[in-house]
Design a protein around this motif. Structure first.
Motif, PDB file in Angstrom:
ATOM      1  N   GLY A  94       0.821  -1.208   0.000  1.00  0.00           N
ATOM      2  CA  GLY A  94       0.000   0.000   0.000  1.00  0.00           C
ATOM      3  C   GLY A  94       0.853   1.255   0.000  1.00  0.00           C
ATOM      4  N   GLU A  95       1.877   1.221   0.851  1.00  0.00           N
ATOM      5  CA  GLU A  95       2.765   2.372   0.943  1.00  0.00           C
ATOM      6  C   GLU A  95       3.557   2.552  -0.359  1.00  0.00           C
ATOM      7  N   GLY A 100       4.691   5.610  -4.936  1.00  0.00           N
ATOM      8  CA  GLY A 100       4.977   5.536  -6.364  1.00  0.00           C
ATOM      9  C   GLY A 100       4.066   6.468  -7.161  1.00  0.00           C
ATOM     10  N   LEU A 101       2.789   6.513  -6.799  1.00  0.00           N
ATOM     11  CA  LEU A 101       1.863   7.401  -7.510  1.00  0.00           C
ATOM     12  C   LEU A 101       2.246   8.861  -7.259  1.00  0.00           C
ATOM     13  N   LEU A 104       5.021   9.660  -9.552  1.00  0.00           N
ATOM     14  CA  LEU A 104       4.608   9.958 -10.933  1.00  0.00           C
ATOM     15  C   LEU A 104       4.173  11.421 -11.030  1.00  0.00           C
ATOM     16  N   ASP A 105       3.428  11.886 -10.019  1.00  0.00           N
ATOM     17  CA  ASP A 105       2.983  13.285 -10.026  1.00  0.00           C
ATOM     18  C   ASP A 105       4.160  14.240  -9.869  1.00  0.00           C
ATOM     19  N   GLN A 106       5.126  13.855  -9.021  1.00  0.00           N
ATOM     20  CA  GLN A 106       6.311  14.720  -8.863  1.00  0.00           C
ATOM     21  C   GLN A 106       7.085  14.830 -10.169  1.00  0.00           C
ATOM     22  N   SER A 107       7.268  13.689 -10.829  1.00  0.00           N
ATOM     23  CA  SER A 107       7.993  13.724 -12.096  1.00  0.00           C
ATOM     24  C   SER A 107       7.235  14.590 -13.099  1.00  0.00           C
ATOM     25  N   ALA A 108       5.906  14.414 -13.140  1.00  0.00           N
ATOM     26  CA  ALA A 108       5.091  15.189 -14.083  1.00  0.00           C
ATOM     27  C   ALA A 108       5.193  16.678 -13.775  1.00  0.00           C
ATOM     28  N   ASP A 109       5.161  16.967 -12.481  1.00  0.00           N
ATOM     29  CA  ASP A 109       5.237  18.362 -12.066  1.00  0.00           C
ATOM     30  C   ASP A 109       6.599  18.964 -12.449  1.00  0.00           C
ATOM     31  N   GLY A 110       7.655  18.179 -12.187  1.00  0.00           N
ATOM     32  CA  GLY A 110       9.001  18.647 -12.503  1.00  0.00           C
ATOM     33  C   GLY A 110       9.198  18.906 -13.996  1.00  0.00           C
ATOM     34  N   GLU A 111       8.638  18.041 -14.831  1.00  0.00           N
ATOM     35  CA  GLU A 111       8.850  18.154 -16.277  1.00  0.00           C
ATOM     36  C   GLU A 111       7.869  19.129 -16.926  1.00  0.00           C
ATOM     37  N   GLU A 139      11.691  13.648  -5.963  1.00  0.00           N
ATOM     38  CA  GLU A 139      12.256  13.288  -4.664  1.00  0.00           C
ATOM     39  C   GLU A 139      11.894  11.844  -4.263  1.00  0.00           C
ATOM     40  N   VAL A 140      10.660  11.455  -4.570  1.00  0.00           N
ATOM     41  CA  VAL A 140      10.226  10.103  -4.195  1.00  0.00           C
ATOM     42  C   VAL A 140      11.204   9.053  -4.696  1.00  0.00           C
ATOM     43  N   TRP A 141      11.698   9.244  -5.907  1.00  0.00           N
ATOM     44  CA  TRP A 141      12.540   8.216  -6.530  1.00  0.00           C
ATOM     45  C   TRP A 141      13.930   8.136  -5.917  1.00  0.00           C
ATOM     46  N   GLN A 142      14.261   9.057  -5.010  1.00  0.00           N
ATOM     47  CA  GLN A 142      15.534   8.944  -4.295  1.00  0.00           C
ATOM     48  C   GLN A 142      15.474   7.778  -3.309  1.00  0.00           C
ATOM     49  N   THR A 143      14.259   7.499  -2.783  1.00  0.00           N
ATOM     50  CA  THR A 143      14.154   6.464  -1.747  1.00  0.00           C
ATOM     51  C   THR A 143      13.281   5.292  -2.165  1.00  0.00           C
ATOM     52  N   LEU A 144      12.640   5.398  -3.321  1.00  0.00           N
ATOM     53  CA  LEU A 144      11.812   4.280  -3.791  1.00  0.00           C
ATOM     54  C   LEU A 144      12.381   3.834  -5.134  1.00  0.00           C
ATOM     55  N   SER A 145      12.658   2.533  -5.264  1.00  0.00           N
ATOM     56  CA  SER A 145      13.213   2.043  -6.529  1.00  0.00           C
ATOM     57  C   SER A 145      12.152   2.144  -7.623  1.00  0.00           C
ATOM     58  N   GLY A 146      12.387   3.043  -8.580  1.00  0.00           N
ATOM     59  CA  GLY A 146      11.431   3.235  -9.668  1.00  0.00           C
ATOM     60  C   GLY A 146      11.234   1.957 -10.463  1.00  0.00           C
ATOM     61  N   ALA A 147      12.339   1.275 -10.751  1.00  0.00           N
ATOM     62  CA  ALA A 147      12.258   0.068 -11.583  1.00  0.00           C
ATOM     63  C   ALA A 147      11.407  -1.004 -10.902  1.00  0.00           C
TER      64      ALA A 147
END
Ligand SMILES: Cc1cc2nc3c(=O)[nH]c(=O)nc-3n(C[C@H](O)[C@H](O)[C@H](O)COP(=O)(O)OP(=O)(O)OC[C@H]3O[C@@H](n4cnc5c(N)ncnc54)[C@H](O)[C@@H]3O)c2cc1C
Ligand code: SF4
Lengths: 200, 514
Positions: A94-95, A100-101, A104-111, A139-147
């Motif tokens: 769940g976490e 992860g979601l 996705l929003d952070q990446s979208a916001d950044g780009e 930032e999320v992807w610094q601590t969560l493995s995107g792959a």
């Protein structure tokens, strides 16, 4: 040889025939007739991101009523159900999904300065691709493995989609017609209840 | 499942034998103990199913057969558990095993003597052979006579092999052109109706290719339709939905009973002997949670998982891979390949596949998504696979530990560290080359490999001394004489054969033990 296509509207008739045993019919009709539930695990914004992501992972533009994928994932997480294991590198399901979601929003916001669900398909695909490759910004992807997160999300979406009778119809699967057993099991053998591929 | 009345034992009385888990390790043993006139009770975490009524030919509906208490997968090759590895229910993992039933070859048991790696088993092929014979006849294994590999057999397979499906035909043809010998495989699924005293008639396999999600016809020799009804008839009691949480000892350090949860209530069952058969993760986990039998320091160590690489291809022919017993063709020509740069070996098997399983593997293994994924899956009916089943060596770094995270039952989640070593990597490379050659010769396009390890093995190894092993050749704990570990935990090496047949053989205790 291109991949075959199969005729539509075969699965419902088959499910109502004697060729299907009662437990199989019950399981598949329930799924076929399921109505989407209001989200119980995710909030509205998370759900919008999840829906948008699923629509790119399993695009169903040709379907008038796309097979519900996001609500099946929501339902599973709300019920606290898992598949018996998780990558030690990821937090509990769940976490992992929530983070992860958000990622996705952070990446979208950044780009693009907008939430993921508001991007066009090309932009969404580019972000999903970068998450899959472990190269996403945010930032999320610094601590969560995107792959790893991507793999889990994709597997979940894929399993939900191909468990649906209409997706099984799409690929010419007829294994659920289980009452009589199979006799014609060799190469290029087809029984009457198995759909014939459309000739291209 | 059990037509006869089941005997019931009081919880206050100490039973001769208490068996935890009713899978491969627990079931044959239960029948044997009951048959010897002992008072025996089995506690099983999962439900008792009625396959004809409860089993749908649908992968998602059959998720109920898998062990879903969460396990944490660590290491370089984190393992997929759940539907790839462990079952729950009366019958354990045999409810969803594929029914491959190869025997080991004698040299599988002496990797150390032959290669200087892993461990030799404290027993030989001759010790297993009479049990293999007995099992094949009792379960109704369908297979070829003679079987082309291994020592000559005293006892032929009782039933003819199951028919070859599309994937098997393709593999057979291609192997012929490459000079690789193949044979219809031995499967514990009936090619004709079969009668055994104590269990009655079982129907023949209807080729519905669904063994890995439960057999609704009883054709597959899972324990729930073979040894368990026999055990009940011989006087054993099986208590489903009873989850064991603790093992208890008396002042002398012997096991005196266990604590289990039924309907949310903690109960106790006393016993004179305990047979712990929870599988190679739950067995060591229970020992660790109870802090028992680990003087050797080997509980949870040496975790192994067979190399199980699959190679898939797309063919012009229609295969419809949901039909026929999934593993209908085998080759053991790669048992000890002449050009091997690794210890041990592997066998080759043709494979059928259910749609959700295949789709999930394409997603995880190839990372395909979007239109590409859907396009690939439209080729499902033209897809065929081959897989290997190869040895896996025990390594220091592959082990199980209790994590700090608690599961829904409030018990520590197990964390399993697993990485393939050099030996497994070389074996996989060797096998990938051969499987690709076979599929090319068969006319496949878009050939791709799926990396995979299968089966949970080791973690309480058997040996000759309590200094470096947990149990002796009979499965008895060196430290606690009335504790036995008959399941896959005790394997000192993984073997290059699917494990079920050998676990059953080990689980039929020799008469001198009573
Ligand atoms: C998809 C799949 C296909 C397979 N195909 C084959 C094949 O073709 N051939 C082959 O030889 N092998 C196959 N196997 C492997 C084989 O099924 C297992 O190796 C074997 O059944 C393991 O036996 P076991 O006794 O160690 O454990 P299991 O059979 O898993 O039995 C353990 C039992 O203990 C119970 N249990 C665990 N903890 C507790 C507790 N705390 N309290 C009460 N009960 C508990 C579990 O519910 C379970 O019923 C396959 C496995 C899988 C997953
Ligand atoms: S293929 Fe045969 S043995 Fe396997 S599930 Fe189907 S009927 Fe049972």
């Amino acid at each position: 040889m291109p991949n075959p296509t199969y005729p539509p509207n075969t699965v419902r008739a088959l499910l109502h025939s004697d060729a299907v045993t009662p437990p199989t019919r019950a399981a598949l009709l329930e799924r076929l007739d399921a109505q989407p539930q209001a989200p119980q695990f995710f909030d509205a914004a998370e759900m919008a991101t999840l829906r948008a992501a699923c629509a790119r992972l399993i695009p169903q533009c040709e379907r008038e009523n796309p097979i519900e994928i996001a609500s099946s994932i929501d339902e599973r997480l709300a019920a606290g159900k898992g598949d018996g294991w998780r990558y030690d590198a990821l937090p509990p399901d769940g976490e992992a999904f929530r983070r992860g979601l958000r990622g996705l929003d952070q990446s979208a916001d950044g780009e693009h300065n907008a939430p993921f669900a508001a991007l066009n398909e090309t932009q969404q695909d580019a972000i999903l691709g970068s998450v899959q490759n472990g190269a996403a910004r945010g930032e999320v992807w610094q601590t969560l493995s995107g792959a790893r997160f991507f793999e889990e999300l994709l597997a979940d979406a894929t399993e939900n989609y191909y468990a649906h009778p209409l997706a099984q119809e799409e690929i010419g699967y007829a294994g659920f017609a289980d009452a009589p057993g199979w006799v014609e099991i060799e190469l290029n053998q087809r029984e009457a209840r198995e759909p014939e591929a459309n000739h291209v | 499942m059990f037509d006869t009345e089941m005997r019931e034992y009081s919880r206050d009385e100490s039973v001769d034998a208490l068996v935890i888990g009713t899978g491969s390790g627990g079931a044959p043993l239960l029948a044997r103990l009951a048959g010897a006139g002992l008072s025996v009770v089995a506690l099983e975490a999962g439900q008792k199913w009625n396959p004809a009524r409860d089993f749908a030919t649908d992968e998602k509906a059959q998720d109920k057969l898998f062990w879903t208490d969460e396990r944490l997968s660590a290491g370089n090759d984190p393992l997929h558990f759940g539907n790839n590895n462990s079952g729950i229910g009366v019958g354990g993992s045999t409810l969803h095993y594929t029914a491959y039933t190869p025997r080991v070859q004698p040299d599988d048991l002496r990797l150390f003597s032959d290669f200087g790696v892993a461990r030799d088993w404290p027993l030989s092929y001759a010790d297993l052979e009479p049990y293999y014979d007995e099992l094949e006849t009792f379960l109704g294994v369908s297979g070829p006579n003679p079987y082309p590999w291994g020592p000559p057999r005293a006892c032929p397979y009782p039933l003819a092999p199951l028919p070859l499906n599309g994937a098997a035909q393709l593999m057979e043809r291609a192997c012929q052109t490459l000079g690789i010998r193949t044979s219809p495989a031995a499967n514990a699924a009936l090619s004709a109706p079969y009668f055994r005293k104590g269990i009655g008639w079982r129907a023949a396999c209807t080729n519905r290719g669904f063994c890995q999600a439960g057999c609704s016809t009883g054709a597959k020799a899972s324990m729930d339709v073979t040894y368990l009804p026999l055990a009940v008839q011989l006087g054993a009691e099986i208590r489903p939905e009873c989850f064991v949480i603790n093992l208890e000892t008396d002042a002398a350090g012997q096991i005196s009973g266990v604590v289990y949860v039924e309907d949310g209530i903690e109960k106790r069952q006393k016993c004179r002997n305990l047979f712990l058969c929870g599988g190679a993760i739950e067995t060591p986990r229970m020992l660790m949670m109870s802090g028992l039998a680990n003087g050797s320091g080997q509980v949870g160590k040496n975790f192994m998982a067979h190399t199980g690489m699959q190679v898939w291809g797309r063919f012009d022919e229609e295969i419809r891979p949901y039909k026929g017993i999934p593993g209908s063709l085998i080759s053991e020509d790669t048992h000890r390949p002449k050009d091997a740069d690794f210890a041990g070996g592997y066998l080759l098997q043709s494979i059928g596949v259910m749609p959700v399983t295949y789709a999930s593997q394409v997603a995880r293994g190839r990372g395909l998504w979007g239109a590409e994924l859907r396009e690939h899956l439209r080729g499902y009916n033209h897809t065929a696979g081959i897989n290997i089943l190869g040895d896996c060596l025990p390594y220091e770094g592959n082990f199980l530990e209790l994590s700090d995270e608690k599961d829904a039952r409030g018990l520590p989640k197990p964390r399993i560290h697993f990485s393939n070593g050099e030996n497994e990597k070389k074996m996989n490379a060797h096998a990938e080359t051969i499987m690709r050659q076979v599929w090319e010769a068969a006319g496949a396009r878009d050939i791709w490999k799926f990396d995979r390890n299968a089966h949970i093995i080791g973690t309480a190894r058997m040996g000759n001394s309590g200094d470096d092993a947990v149990v002796d050749a009979d499965g008895k704990s060196f430290e606690i004489p009335n504790l036995n570990l008959p399941d896959t935990s005790r394997f000192p090496s993984a073997l290059s054969a699917n494990p079920g047949h050998t676990i059953w053989a080990l689980s039929l205790p020799p008469p001198h033990l009573f």
